[in-house]
Design an enzyme around this catalytic site. Structure first.
Site, short mmCIF file in Angstrom:
data_model
loop_
_atom_site.label_atom_id
_atom_site.label_comp_id
_atom_site.label_asym_id
_atom_site.label_seq_id
_atom_site.Cartn_x
_atom_site.Cartn_y
_atom_site.Cartn_z
N LYS A 85 0.82 -1.36 -0.06
CA LYS A 85 0.01 -0.10 0.09
C LYS A 85 0.80 1.21 -0.05
O LYS A 85 1.95 1.23 0.26
CB LYS A 85 -1.02 0.05 1.18
CG LYS A 85 -0.20 0.19 2.59
CD LYS A 85 0.22 1.26 3.10
CE LYS A 85 1.15 1.46 4.30
NZ LYS A 85 1.89 2.46 4.86
N PRO A 141 9.64 -4.26 -0.71
CA PRO A 141 10.66 -3.83 0.20
C PRO A 141 10.37 -3.94 1.90
O PRO A 141 9.23 -3.65 2.02
CB PRO A 141 11.28 -2.61 -0.32
CG PRO A 141 10.68 -2.48 -1.59
CD PRO A 141 9.43 -3.34 -1.48
N GLY A 196 7.41 1.27 4.66
CA GLY A 196 6.51 2.31 4.60
C GLY A 196 5.54 1.80 3.78
O GLY A 196 4.50 2.56 3.25
N GLY A 207 3.83 -1.17 3.98
CA GLY A 207 3.14 -1.92 4.51
C GLY A 207 2.98 -3.66 4.22
O GLY A 207 2.11 -4.47 4.35
N GLY A 208 4.28 -4.09 3.88
CA GLY A 208 4.62 -5.50 3.58
C GLY A 208 4.43 -6.51 4.63
O GLY A 208 3.61 -7.51 4.50
N GLY A 209 4.59 -6.22 5.71
CA GLY A 209 4.24 -7.02 6.85
C GLY A 209 2.98 -7.15 7.04
O GLY A 209 1.94 -8.22 7.15
N SER A 210 1.99 -6.16 6.96
CA SER A 210 0.62 -6.14 7.19
C SER A 210 0.15 -6.90 5.99
O SER A 210 -1.24 -7.60 6.42
CB SER A 210 0.22 -4.78 7.07
OG SER A 210 0.78 -3.85 8.19
N ASP A 257 -2.59 -1.45 9.98
CA ASP A 257 -2.85 -1.41 8.27
C ASP A 257 -3.29 -2.85 7.88
O ASP A 257 -3.65 -2.74 6.85
CB ASP A 257 -1.60 -1.30 7.65
CG ASP A 257 -0.97 0.19 8.02
OD1 ASP A 257 -1.85 0.88 8.46
OD2 ASP A 257 0.42 0.42 7.87
P1 ATP Z 1 4.09 -0.41 8.21
O1 ATP Z 1 3.92 0.82 7.44
O2 ATP Z 1 2.90 -1.05 8.27
O3 ATP Z 1 4.59 -0.03 9.55
P2 ATP Z 1 6.60 -1.19 6.78
O4 ATP Z 1 6.23 -1.29 5.26
O5 ATP Z 1 7.14 0.18 7.04
O6 ATP Z 1 5.03 -1.40 7.37
P3 ATP Z 1 7.16 -3.99 7.04
O7 ATP Z 1 7.84 -4.20 5.98
O8 ATP Z 1 5.84 -4.40 7.26
O9 ATP Z 1 7.34 -2.20 7.25
O10 ATP Z 1 8.21 -4.40 8.29
C1 ATP Z 1 8.14 -3.76 9.55
C2 ATP Z 1 8.86 -4.74 10.50
O11 ATP Z 1 8.22 -5.85 10.76
C3 ATP Z 1 10.45 -5.28 10.00
O12 ATP Z 1 11.03 -4.99 10.99
C4 ATP Z 1 10.21 -6.83 9.87
O13 ATP Z 1 11.13 -7.29 10.24
C5 ATP Z 1 8.87 -6.93 10.39
N1 ATP Z 1 8.29 -8.03 9.98
C6 ATP Z 1 7.58 -9.21 10.40
N2 ATP Z 1 7.14 -9.95 9.81
C7 ATP Z 1 7.07 -9.36 8.57
C8 ATP Z 1 6.70 -9.64 7.14
N3 ATP Z 1 6.04 -10.96 6.79
N4 ATP Z 1 7.24 -9.15 6.03
C9 ATP Z 1 7.67 -7.82 6.35
N5 ATP Z 1 8.08 -7.47 7.74
C10 ATP Z 1 7.88 -8.54 8.76
#
Ligand code: ATP
Length: 289
Positions: free
Chosen positions: A10, A93, A97, A99-102, A135
């Protein structure tokens, strides 16, 4: 039976921070948009609990992974004792930012709901998802939505016009919690106006969408990582209609009229220092293949 799911990233077209809540979280108002860039997840029945393997990304393969936590949540909620093996093919990546984990957590809820026939409705899954991250409900809903609260209160919006996107990620990870901690209202120069963004989205007015791109967290992360300002300038110089940091960063997206224009911008962009990905807006979030 193998279940394959697509977990889309996202971006935030506009993000406003309204204040701190008694529970320590910040109240936000944001317009979230699904993008075509996605991770792929494969779920197969297993015998020994929840087992993860990860391809293509530096994320923990154990209990800290949001996929593990999502699977564990479904098991505790339902009392199901079956095991599952999950392969996460990471393309979004990490800590970017986007939202990959979400997205991965959302894809897990949807896939296990099918595999274990738990029969949750979308809104029930969204409520479960809230426990995993603010998210996650959006990733389940997908498309374009106005979000309030911690980001979990959602109002679906009409689809955004199909825009091209160039995502530029500098080689740094950003902690969302740290960025919120450093947030000060006086740092915000361009006041994010969600209402104006919603109006322009409803009208399909691309110039209006571009004009209203704003993120209250951008100056905070930019102060920590000044290269974000350089990336924005470089994207605009390469022909982007507008450029903005997504979420708490550090990824910056450049908007283009369509995917072809995004490819042309990416071709002109000097990729020596940053990861550059071409994608586009998408009106779906999580999806079973
Ligand atoms: P958000 O904006 O929702 O905080 P983001 O894009 O900034 O997400 P993510 O890629 O979701 O960040 O990763 C945030 C943290 O979550 C990382 O430190 C990562 O190690 C951890 N994490 C746990 N599970 C996952 C996953 N399946 N994919 C990505 N990161 C994960």
């Amino acid at each position: 039976m193998v279940i394959r799911s697509i977990a889309r990233a996202k971006i935030n077209l506009v993000l406003n921070v309204l204040g701190k809540r008694p529970d320590g979280y910040h109240e936000v108002e944001t317009v979230m948009q699904s993008v075509a860039l996605h991770d792929r997840l494969e779920f197969s029945p297993g015998t020994g609990g929840i087992k993860l393997s990860v391809a293509g990304g530096d994320i923990p393969p154990g209990k800290e992974n949001l996929v593990y936590r999502a699977a564990e949540l479904v098991r505790t909620q339902t009392g199901i004792r079956q095991g599952v093996n999950v392969l996460i093919k990471k393309a979004i990546p990490v800590a970017a930012g986007l939202g990959g984990g979400s997205a991965d957590a959302a894809a897990t809820l949807v896939a296990l709901n099918k595999m274990w026939q738990t029969g949750y409705s979308l809104s029930e899954l969204m409520r479960l998802g809230e426990q995993l991250g603010a998210d996650v409900p959006f990733c389940l809903l997908g498309g374009t939505a106005l979000a309030g609260g911690k980001g979990e209160q959602l109002e679906p919006l009409p689809s955004c016009p199909g825009l091209g996107l160039v995502l530029v990620k500098p080689p740094i990870g950003v902690s969302t919690a740290e960025v919120y901690r450093a947030f000060r209202p006086e740092l915000v120069e361009k006041k994010p106006d969600c209402r104006a963004m919603v109006k322009n989205l409803k009208e399909g007015n691309i110039a209006g969408i571009v004009e209203n791109l704003a993120n209250a967290l951008e100056p905070v992360t930019m102060k920590m990582h000044p290269q974000i300002a350089v990336i924005k300038k470089k994207l605009l110089a390469a022909g982007a209609l507008g450029a903005l940091m997504s979420g708490s960063g550090p990824t910056v997206f450049g908007l283009a009229r369509d995917p072809e224009a995004a490819r042309a911008i990416a071709a002109r962009y000097d990729k020596t220092y940053e990861q550059v990905l071409v994608t586009g807006t998408c009106n779906r979030g999580t999806q079973i293949e």
